[in-house]
Design a protein around this motif. Structure first.
Motif, PDB file in Angstrom:
ATOM      1  N   THR A  12       0.837  -1.202   0.000  1.00 16.12           N
ATOM      2  CA  THR A  12       0.000   0.000   0.000  1.00 16.12           C
ATOM      3  C   THR A  12       0.870   1.249   0.000  1.00 16.12           C
ATOM      4  O   THR A  12       0.562   2.221  -0.694  1.00 16.12           O
ATOM      5  CB  THR A  12      -0.950  -0.006   1.215  1.00 16.12           C
ATOM      6  OG1 THR A  12      -1.758  -1.182   1.147  1.00 16.12           O
ATOM      7  CG2 THR A  12      -1.836   1.221   1.233  1.00 16.12           C
ATOM      8  N   GLN A  16       0.813   4.152  -2.787  1.00 13.53           N
ATOM      9  CA  GLN A  16       0.650   5.574  -2.468  1.00 13.53           C
ATOM     10  C   GLN A  16       1.765   6.406  -3.094  1.00 13.53           C
ATOM     11  O   GLN A  16       1.510   7.468  -3.656  1.00 13.53           O
ATOM     12  CB  GLN A  16       0.615   5.792  -0.956  1.00 13.53           C
ATOM     13  CG  GLN A  16       0.358   7.243  -0.561  1.00 13.53           C
ATOM     14  CD  GLN A  16      -0.977   7.741  -1.060  1.00 13.53           C
ATOM     15  OE1 GLN A  16      -2.017   7.239  -0.666  1.00 13.53           O
ATOM     16  NE2 GLN A  16      -0.963   8.743  -1.933  1.00 13.53           N
ATOM     17  N   MET A  34      -4.131  -1.592  -8.567  1.00 11.58           N
ATOM     18  CA  MET A  34      -5.264  -1.540  -7.633  1.00 11.58           C
ATOM     19  C   MET A  34      -6.490  -2.240  -8.205  1.00 11.58           C
ATOM     20  O   MET A  34      -7.190  -2.954  -7.489  1.00 11.58           O
ATOM     21  CB  MET A  34      -5.577  -0.086  -7.274  1.00 11.58           C
ATOM     22  CG  MET A  34      -4.511   0.561  -6.410  1.00 11.58           C
ATOM     23  SD  MET A  34      -4.678   2.364  -6.253  1.00 11.58           S
ATOM     24  CE  MET A  34      -6.273   2.503  -5.453  1.00 11.58           C
ATOM     25  N   ASN A  45      -9.864  -1.728   1.502  1.00  9.10           N
ATOM     26  CA  ASN A  45      -8.704  -0.843   1.625  1.00  9.10           C
ATOM     27  C   ASN A  45      -8.304  -0.260   0.269  1.00  9.10           C
ATOM     28  O   ASN A  45      -7.796   0.863   0.201  1.00  9.10           O
ATOM     29  CB  ASN A  45      -7.524  -1.585   2.261  1.00  9.10           C
ATOM     30  CG  ASN A  45      -7.807  -1.930   3.708  1.00  9.10           C
ATOM     31  OD1 ASN A  45      -8.376  -1.135   4.449  1.00  9.10           O
ATOM     32  ND2 ASN A  45      -7.432  -3.134   4.110  1.00  9.10           N
ATOM     33  N   ILE A  46      -8.525  -0.993  -0.794  1.00 12.91           N
ATOM     34  CA  ILE A  46      -8.249  -0.481  -2.149  1.00 12.91           C
ATOM     35  C   ILE A  46      -9.230   0.647  -2.466  1.00 12.91           C
ATOM     36  O   ILE A  46      -8.851   1.680  -3.016  1.00 12.91           O
ATOM     37  CB  ILE A  46      -8.341  -1.615  -3.199  1.00 12.91           C
ATOM     38  CG1 ILE A  46      -7.249  -2.671  -2.951  1.00 12.91           C
ATOM     39  CG2 ILE A  46      -8.269  -1.062  -4.615  1.00 12.91           C
ATOM     40  CD1 ILE A  46      -5.828  -2.181  -3.115  1.00 12.91           C
ATOM     41  N   ASN A  48     -10.708   2.581  -0.297  1.00  7.67           N
ATOM     42  CA  ASN A  48     -10.319   3.728   0.534  1.00  7.67           C
ATOM     43  C   ASN A  48      -9.086   4.436  -0.025  1.00  7.67           C
ATOM     44  O   ASN A  48      -9.025   5.670  -0.022  1.00  7.67           O
ATOM     45  CB  ASN A  48     -10.068   3.274   1.977  1.00  7.67           C
ATOM     46  CG  ASN A  48     -11.341   2.816   2.647  1.00  7.67           C
ATOM     47  OD1 ASN A  48     -12.442   3.220   2.287  1.00  7.67           O
ATOM     48  ND2 ASN A  48     -11.201   1.930   3.630  1.00  7.67           N
ATOM     49  N   LEU A  49      -8.120   3.668  -0.509  1.00 12.98           N
ATOM     50  CA  LEU A  49      -6.926   4.261  -1.112  1.00 12.98           C
ATOM     51  C   LEU A  49      -7.307   5.048  -2.366  1.00 12.98           C
ATOM     52  O   LEU A  49      -6.798   6.145  -2.607  1.00 12.98           O
ATOM     53  CB  LEU A  49      -5.898   3.170  -1.443  1.00 12.98           C
ATOM     54  CG  LEU A  49      -4.561   3.632  -2.019  1.00 12.98           C
ATOM     55  CD1 LEU A  49      -3.803   4.501  -1.023  1.00 12.98           C
ATOM     56  CD2 LEU A  49      -3.716   2.418  -2.426  1.00 12.98           C
ATOM     57  N   TYR A  50      -8.207   4.494  -3.146  1.00  7.30           N
ATOM     58  CA  TYR A  50      -8.681   5.163  -4.363  1.00  7.30           C
ATOM     59  C   TYR A  50      -9.327   6.506  -4.009  1.00  7.30           C
ATOM     60  O   TYR A  50      -8.979   7.543  -4.578  1.00  7.30           O
ATOM     61  CB  TYR A  50      -9.678   4.247  -5.079  1.00  7.30           C
ATOM     62  CG  TYR A  50     -10.037   4.673  -6.486  1.00  7.30           C
ATOM     63  CD1 TYR A  50      -9.354   4.154  -7.574  1.00  7.30           C
ATOM     64  CD2 TYR A  50     -11.062   5.571  -6.725  1.00  7.30           C
ATOM     65  CE1 TYR A  50      -9.679   4.518  -8.866  1.00  7.30           C
ATOM     66  CE2 TYR A  50     -11.409   5.944  -8.016  1.00  7.30           C
ATOM     67  CZ  TYR A  50     -10.705   5.416  -9.083  1.00  7.30           C
ATOM     68  OH  TYR A  50     -11.037   5.789 -10.366  1.00  7.30           O
ATOM     69  N   LYS A  52      -9.064   8.272  -1.315  1.00  7.24           N
ATOM     70  CA  LYS A  52      -8.064   9.163  -0.716  1.00  7.24           C
ATOM     71  C   LYS A  52      -7.241   9.874  -1.792  1.00  7.24           C
ATOM     72  O   LYS A  52      -6.722  10.965  -1.581  1.00  7.24           O
ATOM     73  CB  LYS A  52      -7.151   8.342   0.195  1.00  7.24           C
ATOM     74  CG  LYS A  52      -6.022   9.101   0.837  1.00  7.24           C
ATOM     75  CD  LYS A  52      -5.150   8.156   1.656  1.00  7.24           C
ATOM     76  CE  LYS A  52      -3.868   8.835   2.054  1.00  7.24           C
ATOM     77  NZ  LYS A  52      -2.908   7.881   2.620  1.00  7.24           N
ATOM     78  N   ASN A  53      -7.126   9.257  -2.959  1.00  6.20           N
ATOM     79  CA  ASN A  53      -6.230   9.758  -4.005  1.00  6.20           C
ATOM     80  C   ASN A  53      -6.942  10.319  -5.230  1.00  6.20           C
ATOM     81  O   ASN A  53      -6.326  10.433  -6.287  1.00  6.20           O
ATOM     82  CB  ASN A  53      -5.273   8.639  -4.423  1.00  6.20           C
ATOM     83  CG  ASN A  53      -4.173   8.473  -3.414  1.00  6.20           C
ATOM     84  OD1 ASN A  53      -3.229   9.247  -3.395  1.00  6.20           O
ATOM     85  ND2 ASN A  53      -4.324   7.483  -2.541  1.00  6.20           N
TER      86      ASN A  53
END
Length: 182
Positions: A12, A16, A34, A45-46, A48-50, A52-53
């Motif tokens: 992760t 990032q 991803m 979590n993928i 959420n990462l998406y 977030k970005n």
């Protein structure tokens, strides 16, 4: 080939770092990794990462190659509209496009309600890239159920941006296209 080679080896933190890169191709690679990871294990979590970005998902191809495969598939699992509605209301072009393009996976299942709401809300959007995305998703809805598209066109074709209209009617008969363009 890069995605296949590094998909299961990328952390992760590395994703990032890639998403923060100034280089488009590196951000694209991160997003494709991803997508692959999400397709394998539906990891929130993928998602959420998406989310977030989204500031780094800043080009039409980055959105179009990933939104439906992560955000759209997540919506199909949860039917939680909050993520998509927040993206749509953000006032941020790429977030808005993510919201609309995410519906491609949803439309394929025969669900149209959220897409139609989004398209209606974006009828007055100022940016051509949103006109293209909404028209494209309406066309996809029409491929699945032409009546859904025709009902939308009957209601809104007179006020739709021309680009949205043209994209949406692309697969209709020549007579239908002429009717809605007139």
């Amino acid at each position: 080939s890069i995605v296949k080679k590094y998909c299961d080896k990328t952390t992760t933190a590395q994703l990032q770092e890639m998403l923060d890169s100034p280089y488009h191709e590196i951000r694209l690679c991160a997003l494709l990794i991803m997508v692959s990871l999400y397709e394998k294990n539906n990891d929130v979590n993928i998602v959420n990462l998406y989310i977030k970005n989204v500031k780094n998902i800043n080009n039409w191809d980055l959105v179009d190659l990933s939104a439906h495969k992560i955000i759209g598939k997540h919506y199909l699992k949860t039917h939680d509209r909050a993520i998509i509605e927040n993206l749509a209301k953000s006032g941020h072009l790429w977030s808005e496009r993510i919201a609309v393009v995410s519906q491609w996976s949803v439309v394929k299942t025969g669900e149209f309600e959220l897409l139609l709401e989004l398209c209606e809300n974006f009828l007055t959007h100022k940016h051509d890239l949103m006109h293209k995305a909404t028209g494209w998703m309406l066309r996809e809805a029409g491929k699945k159920d032409e009546k859904v598209l025709l009902n939308f066109l009957d209601k809104y074709s007179k006020v739709m941006p021309r680009t949205m209209l043209r994209y949406s009617i692309e697969k209709l008969t020549p007579q239908q296209r002429k009717f809605y363009m007139s």
